[in-house]
Design a protein around this motif. Structure first.
Motif, mmCIF file in Angstrom:
data_model
loop_
_atom_site.group_PDB
_atom_site.id
_atom_site.type_symbol
_atom_site.label_atom_id
_atom_site.label_comp_id
_atom_site.label_asym_id
_atom_site.label_seq_id
_atom_site.Cartn_x
_atom_site.Cartn_y
_atom_site.Cartn_z
ATOM 1 N N SER A 77 0.831 -1.205 0.000
ATOM 2 C CA SER A 77 0.000 0.000 0.000
ATOM 3 C C SER A 77 0.864 1.252 0.000
ATOM 4 C CB SER A 77 -0.914 0.011 1.227
ATOM 5 O OG SER A 77 -0.141 0.105 2.418
ATOM 6 N N GLY A 78 0.229 2.354 -0.393
ATOM 7 C CA GLY A 78 0.915 3.635 -0.375
ATOM 8 C C GLY A 78 -0.068 4.769 -0.598
ATOM 9 N N THR A 84 5.548 5.511 -4.017
ATOM 10 C CA THR A 84 6.001 4.420 -3.155
ATOM 11 C C THR A 84 6.756 3.383 -3.983
ATOM 12 O OG1 THR A 84 4.106 4.702 -1.687
ATOM 13 C CG2 THR A 84 5.290 2.619 -1.546
ATOM 14 N N ASP A 85 7.962 3.084 -3.573
ATOM 15 C CA ASP A 85 8.784 2.054 -4.216
ATOM 16 C C ASP A 85 8.469 0.722 -3.534
ATOM 17 O OD1 ASP A 85 10.967 0.215 -4.672
ATOM 18 O OD2 ASP A 85 12.162 1.881 -5.398
ATOM 19 N N PHE A 86 8.019 -0.267 -4.321
ATOM 20 C CA PHE A 86 7.733 -1.566 -3.714
ATOM 21 C C PHE A 86 8.366 -2.694 -4.516
ATOM 22 C CE2 PHE A 86 4.013 -0.505 -6.344
ATOM 23 C CZ PHE A 86 3.858 -1.644 -7.131
ATOM 24 N N VAL A 87 8.625 -3.794 -3.814
ATOM 25 C CA VAL A 87 9.265 -4.967 -4.410
ATOM 26 C C VAL A 87 8.202 -5.949 -4.870
ATOM 27 C CG1 VAL A 87 10.829 -6.907 -3.988
ATOM 28 C CG2 VAL A 87 11.270 -4.696 -2.918
ATOM 29 N N VAL A 88 8.414 -6.532 -6.029
ATOM 30 C CA VAL A 88 7.572 -7.624 -6.512
ATOM 31 C C VAL A 88 8.138 -8.920 -5.934
ATOM 32 C CG1 VAL A 88 6.620 -8.789 -8.526
ATOM 33 C CG2 VAL A 88 7.128 -6.339 -8.610
ATOM 34 N N LEU A 89 7.389 -9.525 -5.016
ATOM 35 C CA LEU A 89 7.906 -10.679 -4.289
ATOM 36 C C LEU A 89 7.940 -11.930 -5.161
ATOM 37 C CD1 LEU A 89 6.047 -10.150 -0.891
ATOM 38 C CD2 LEU A 89 8.393 -9.520 -1.460
ATOM 39 N N ASP A 90 8.932 -12.764 -4.931
ATOM 40 C CA ASP A 90 9.067 -14.121 -5.497
ATOM 41 C C ASP A 90 9.347 -14.161 -6.994
ATOM 42 O OD1 ASP A 90 8.592 -15.388 -2.984
ATOM 43 O OD2 ASP A 90 6.458 -14.979 -3.223
ATOM 44 N N ALA A 91 8.749 -13.284 -7.776
ATOM 45 C CA ALA A 91 8.966 -13.326 -9.221
ATOM 46 C C ALA A 91 10.433 -13.027 -9.549
ATOM 47 C CB ALA A 91 8.057 -12.323 -9.919
ATOM 48 N N PRO A 124 1.917 5.264 -8.857
ATOM 49 C CA PRO A 124 1.646 6.572 -9.471
ATOM 50 C C PRO A 124 0.667 7.395 -8.642
ATOM 51 C CG PRO A 124 0.205 4.950 -10.427
ATOM 52 C CD PRO A 124 1.032 4.219 -9.377
ATOM 53 N N THR A 125 0.501 8.647 -9.030
ATOM 54 C CA THR A 125 -0.598 9.454 -8.495
ATOM 55 C C THR A 125 -1.901 8.887 -9.046
ATOM 56 O OG1 THR A 125 0.762 11.445 -8.374
ATOM 57 C CG2 THR A 125 -1.626 11.750 -8.427
ATOM 58 N N LEU A 126 -2.790 8.524 -8.145
ATOM 59 C CA LEU A 126 -4.082 7.969 -8.531
ATOM 60 C C LEU A 126 -5.186 8.880 -8.009
ATOM 61 C CD1 LEU A 126 -3.349 4.242 -7.647
ATOM 62 C CD2 LEU A 126 -3.624 5.166 -9.951
ATOM 63 N N TYR A 127 -6.275 8.914 -8.696
ATOM 64 C CA TYR A 127 -7.403 9.730 -8.266
ATOM 65 C C TYR A 127 -8.495 8.857 -7.651
ATOM 66 C CZ TYR A 127 -5.219 13.545 -10.852
ATOM 67 O OH TYR A 127 -4.350 14.519 -11.291
ATOM 68 N N GLU A 128 -8.059 7.793 -6.993
ATOM 69 C CA GLU A 128 -8.978 6.876 -6.342
ATOM 70 C C GLU A 128 -8.265 6.183 -5.190
ATOM 71 O OE1 GLU A 128 -9.920 3.279 -8.676
ATOM 72 O OE2 GLU A 128 -8.387 3.943 -10.089
ATOM 73 N N THR A 129 -9.048 5.672 -4.264
ATOM 74 C CA THR A 129 -8.508 4.882 -3.167
ATOM 75 C C THR A 129 -9.034 3.454 -3.273
ATOM 76 O OG1 THR A 129 -10.337 5.571 -1.729
ATOM 77 C CG2 THR A 129 -8.284 6.833 -1.590
ATOM 78 N N TRP A 150 -2.817 -3.377 -5.864
ATOM 79 C CA TRP A 150 -2.154 -2.310 -5.104
ATOM 80 C C TRP A 150 -3.207 -1.541 -4.330
ATOM 81 C CZ3 TRP A 150 2.202 -0.824 -3.138
ATOM 82 C CH2 TRP A 150 2.402 0.508 -2.761
ATOM 83 N N LEU A 151 -2.898 -1.203 -3.077
ATOM 84 C CA LEU A 151 -3.832 -0.469 -2.229
ATOM 85 C C LEU A 151 -3.460 1.006 -2.194
ATOM 86 C CD1 LEU A 151 -6.264 -0.557 -0.296
ATOM 87 C CD2 LEU A 151 -4.661 -0.997 1.571
ATOM 88 N N SER A 152 -4.322 1.835 -2.763
ATOM 89 C CA SER A 152 -4.145 3.292 -2.771
ATOM 90 C C SER A 152 -4.862 3.870 -1.559
ATOM 91 C CB SER A 152 -4.713 3.865 -4.071
ATOM 92 O OG SER A 152 -4.660 5.269 -4.084
ATOM 93 N N VAL A 153 -4.161 4.681 -0.761
ATOM 94 C CA VAL A 153 -4.665 5.093 0.551
ATOM 95 C C VAL A 153 -4.844 6.612 0.624
ATOM 96 C CG1 VAL A 153 -4.266 4.976 3.048
ATOM 97 C CG2 VAL A 153 -3.460 3.126 1.578
ATOM 98 N N HIS A 154 -5.969 7.030 1.150
ATOM 99 C CA HIS A 154 -6.270 8.438 1.433
ATOM 100 C C HIS A 154 -5.157 9.024 2.309
ATOM 101 C CE1 HIS A 154 -8.321 11.914 3.158
ATOM 102 N NE2 HIS A 154 -9.363 11.717 2.367
ATOM 103 N N THR A 155 -4.716 10.240 1.992
ATOM 104 C CA THR A 155 -3.599 10.835 2.727
ATOM 105 C C THR A 155 -3.890 10.971 4.213
ATOM 106 O OG1 THR A 155 -4.423 13.046 2.185
ATOM 107 C CG2 THR A 155 -2.759 12.106 0.727
ATOM 108 N N GLY A 156 -5.151 11.206 4.566
ATOM 109 C CA GLY A 156 -5.485 11.350 5.973
ATOM 110 C C GLY A 156 -5.494 10.048 6.727
ATOM 111 N N LYS A 157 -5.674 8.927 6.015
ATOM 112 C CA LYS A 157 -5.702 7.620 6.666
ATOM 113 C C LYS A 157 -4.345 6.923 6.631
ATOM 114 C CE LYS A 157 -10.598 6.765 5.689
ATOM 115 N NZ LYS A 157 -11.569 5.912 4.985
ATOM 116 N N LEU A 158 -3.404 7.496 5.908
ATOM 117 C CA LEU A 158 -2.084 6.897 5.776
ATOM 118 C C LEU A 158 -1.293 7.061 7.077
ATOM 119 C CD1 LEU A 158 -0.332 5.613 3.428
ATOM 120 C CD2 LEU A 158 0.753 7.857 3.275
ATOM 121 N N ASP A 159 -0.651 5.993 7.512
ATOM 122 C CA ASP A 159 0.174 6.051 8.717
ATOM 123 C C ASP A 159 1.291 7.076 8.519
ATOM 124 O OD1 ASP A 159 2.450 5.214 10.604
ATOM 125 O OD2 ASP A 159 0.826 3.900 11.251
#
Length: 813
Positions: A77-78, A84-91, A124-129, A150-159
């Motif tokens: 998520s990000g 957000t830089d994320f790793v593709v696991l196992d592949a 990327p910048t997304l216009y949805e969560t 991929w989980l796109s998260v509202h800025t106010g709910k992001l840790d």
């Protein structure tokens, strides 16, 4: 495409192609393929010799390349702003792989392969969560054969650990107002930006086009850099200046920290973002010279715009009357992260309130939101009484499907239409009357509490209309079904471990609503936590506690607490207590007369609650055998089961056998044995209303811990029912002209008192009491200036002097 067609026809495909030029070409191709053994292009499917479904890992039936093509990521998520830089696991990738990542089938970003051969993507910048599709190419976008999400998260709910932090954010947003100046500072975790040196950039957001038209668009743009080629040391301090080149017209934005190796304003690179905020600190010099005057001009312009926009107030849900109702109605309202009593009640935009909630669903036509705030006494705060009152929103802060266009863009549309205007009219100037004219609180006179039912313990049921009973069948059963929205909630019961007596307990509950995804909540191995599955895939809440899915939201703040919220307003709460699940279902008034199942017919009539699936009513509620037959009738049909069967145990015990085990005969009654070593402990733990459930779980289930959990669950349900009880309200009362009122509570029994300004006297009652009828006790007429009173008294005396009946002198007040 050809492979997909082959899969659908399984073995033989006859492909006919018509090609028209000067002549017609007809080709027949016969293809034979009987052993599909790879997951490339088949994620989520069961093939002839192996599986590409999420359950294959635990069943050990996965195709050999399952993890290569059905990928997961770390992190998963990000922020909605991207970077957000994320790793593709196992592949596996090789040094020559050219990685391109495609989000939501529409937005591509360039990835890379690191020194260890692991593939990376940049969000990327997304216009949805919420969860969006993720496809990955290793050949520069020619083919996208790896599939994930991929989980796109509202800025106010992001840790906060995932974003850059504005140190003293209030100062940033009030900069340039009286007595607010100096330097500003921001900080970030240097691991969020994988570079030795960084640029500090300002990005802005605006919306263009005619509101509610097809050309209404959101626009997120790079504005300018605050600093370039700075060391990535995790902090930046500067003294802001008014923006040049017209950039001060951008009033909403965010600061981005990104590697300095990229040109200014490069899209979709690894970055750390601050929360979106009001850009007071870069506004024009005119704002700094007279912030209140500047803000008033903006406020008046917004007021004129609002006059032209459609009225959304009539279609939003009414607020609950009390804080207790607001916190209990978890199917329709959720805590507003900006004013949370559990986190210290820092209510920046609602001073005087201690807790606010938001309606979970946006309104149907205008995608508007509702916010409800409450003071320390637990009553709703209204804007007519306080600047900190409850305010509706033209754009729901959390956005709403299908997202992507105003006013449905999460957070940003809300800022444009509801928050910046609050700064103009209330925070940067003292003109809240303009704001509240368009954002008045809705009181609670139309609010209707939901009905509640619960399953707990071994297991025991309390229906929507209050009938309580026990049903200890082993199998999978329908708890609730409703034709109203196609809501289906099913429960699985398993035998209680460690007892020679036959008793069962609820171990899984699965649910779906009209057009929604399927959510399952079940006991995890060891019964120490809850496990949540989405369309048969196990979810992790290690990064985020809130997730958006199709038609449903899931909130999981702890491993023992899950709340599921559907678009229909139905809510399901699952709590883990001492290894047992307590499941509470809340349904709004719209479900009245439309429910069936083990939790009864929701219509206010307890007599028809125990209605079997064949339409037979239980005649004797005190007969455990008759109640057992009723429960067994609600066994789930094979074709309608929603559960995930991802172990040999579940397959053999539930999927491949009848859904109700008619060989399992439970212990119907509590054994009365004074020599039972648990007898004294049972007497200590179980007392008062509901004690029969507690006693059963200890003496039959042989578990004092379970009995105590049952007692707590029963008491919690009683408390919930009390919190949801309807209350009488008489609505807001205005103060008298040229006077004041004392009291802002309008519930039954509340008294509001009136007084006059100097030089005025009151006509009518000096106080009003809210009565059980929902009406105030007396009406206030108004107040009158003393000079007017003198003239009226003189005229009255003159009239009386001509009255032959010589009426007694009136007493004026």
């Amino acid at each position: 495409i050809l492979n997909s067609v082959i899969y659908k026809l399984h073995n033989i495909l006859v492909l006919k192609l018509w090609y028209t030029t000067d002549s017609i070409l007809y080709i027949s191709i016969c293809l034979f393929r009987t052993g599909l053994t790879g997951c490339e292009g088949y994620c989520g499917r069961a093939l002839s010799s192996c599986s590409c479904q999420p359950t294959c890992a635990s069943l050990k039936t996965c195709c050999a390349d399952y993890k290569e093509y059905c990928v997961s990521t770390l992190p998963y998520s990000g922020t909605i702003l991207g970077g957000t830089d994320f790793v593709v696991l196992d592949a596996t990738f090789n040094a020559s792989s050219e990685v391109v990542c495609r989000f939501d089938n529409s937005t591509d970003t360039v990835g890379y392969v690191d020194d260890t051969g692991r593939g990376h993507c940049i969000s990327p910048t997304l216009y949805e969560t919420g969860w969006v599709s993720l496809k990955i190419s290793s050949d520069n976008g020619t083919t996208f054969n790896r599939v994930g999400s991929w989980l796109s998260v509202h800025t106010g709910k992001l840790d906060s650990k995932f974003k850059a932090i504005l140190v003293n954010s209030t100062k940033w947003q009030y900069y340039g107002t009286p007595n607010v100046g100096g330097s500003l500072e921001m900080t970030w975790d240097i691991s969020l930006v994988g570079a030795d040196r960084v640029n500090i950039e300002l990005w802005g957001y605006t919306e263009t086009g005619e509101p509610y038209s097809d050309n209404w668009q959101g626009r997120w743009e790079y504005l300018y850099s605050l600093a370039k080629d700075q060391p990535n040391n995790g902090s930046f301090r500067f003294v802001p200046q008014p923006a040049a080149n017209g950039f001060s017209s951008w009033e909403l934005g965010s600061v981005r920290v990104s590697p300095s190796t990229y040109p200014d304003g490069t899209w979709n690179v690894q970055a750390a973002w601050t929360e979106d905020h009001a850009l007071a600190w870069h506004l024009e010099e005119k704002f700094r010279l007279d912030s209140a005057g500047w803000a008033l001009e903006k406020c008046l312009a917004w007021d004129q715009l609002e006059e032209k926009l459609p009225n959304f107030l009539d279609e939003i849900i009414d607020c609950p009357c009390t804080l207790a109702q607001a916190r209990a109605d978890t199917g329709r309202f959720h805590t507003d992260y900006g004013c949370d009593i559990e986190k210290g009640s820092v209510c920046t935009y609602h001073p005087g309130s201690v807790h606010c909630v938001r309606a979970i669903q946006a309104s149907p036509k205008y995608a508007a939101g509702q916010q409800c705030c409450y003071d320390k006494t637990g009553v709703q705060v209204l804007t007519e009484d306080s600047v900190g009152g409850s305010t509706p929103d033209r754009a729901h802060d959390w956005g709403s499907p299908p997202f992507k266009k105003p006013p449905r863009i999460p957070g940003l549309s809300h800022w444009i239409y509801d928050v910046l205007s609050f700064y103009y009219c209330c925070l940067w100037s003292d003109n809240c009357n303009y704001y509240f004219k368009h954002r008045p609180s809705s009181d609670c006179r139309r609010y209707q509490s939901p009905s509640s039912a619960v399953v707990f313990g071994d297991p025991h049921f309390i229906t929507f209309d209050g009938v309580s009973y026990s049903f200890n069948g082993k199998g999978e059963y329908t708890l609730v079904t409703s034709e109203e929205t196609q809501l289906v909630i099913q429960g699985r019961t398993e035998p209680v471990e460690g007892t020679t007596l036959n008793a069962t307990t609820l171990t899984s509950v699965v649910m779906t609503d009209l057009y929604s995804d399927v959510i399952e909540v079940r006991l995890a191995s060891g019964h120490h936590s809850l496990e949540v599955l989405h369309n048969q895939r196990t979810l992790s809440f290690s990064e985020q506690s809130w997730m958006d899915f199709r038609g449903v939201f899931v909130f999981c703040p702890t491993s023992t607490n899950v709340t599921v919220m559907f678009g229909s307003g139905a809510g399901v709460e699952v709590r883990l207590r001492e290894g047992t699940m307590t499941t509470t279902v809340l349904l709004p008034e719209e479900f009245k007369n439309s429910t069936l199942g083990l939790l009864g017919t929701m219509n206010g009539d307890a007599k028809d609650d125990l209605l079997s699936s064949s339409g037979q009513l239980v005649q004797d509620y005190s007969s455990p055998e008759e109640v057992f037959e009723f429960g067994a009738s609600w066994a789930v049909l094979n074709k309608s089961a929603l559960f995930t069967y991802d172990s040999d145990y579940l397959l053999n015990e539930y999927k491949f056998v009848p859904r109700h085990d008619d060989t399992f005969i439970p212990q119907f009654t509590v054994p009365e044995n004074p020599d039972d070593p648990l007898a004294n402990l049972t007497a200590e733990i179980c007392s008062g209303e509901g004690s029969q459930f507690c006693r059963y779980d200890i003496l039959v289930g042989r578990s004092p811990q379970m009995g105590n959990a049952t007692r707590v669950s029963f008491q919690s349900h009683v408390t919930l029912m009390n919190d949801l009880k309807p209350v009488v309200t008489c609505g807001w009362v205005s103060p008298p002209t040229n006077g004041a009122k004392e009291g802002t509570t309008y519930l039954r029994g509340a008294v509001v008192k009136f007084s006059c300004d100097d030089g005025y006297t009151l006509k009518g009652s000096a106080e009003r009491t809210c009565q059980s009828s929902g009406q105030h006790s007396t009406l206030i007429i108004d107040n009158v200036h003393l000079s007017d009173m003198t003239q009226q008294k003189h005229q009255l005396h003159k009239l009386l002097s001509h009255n032959k009946k010589l009426l007694p002198q009136p007493q004026l007040s």
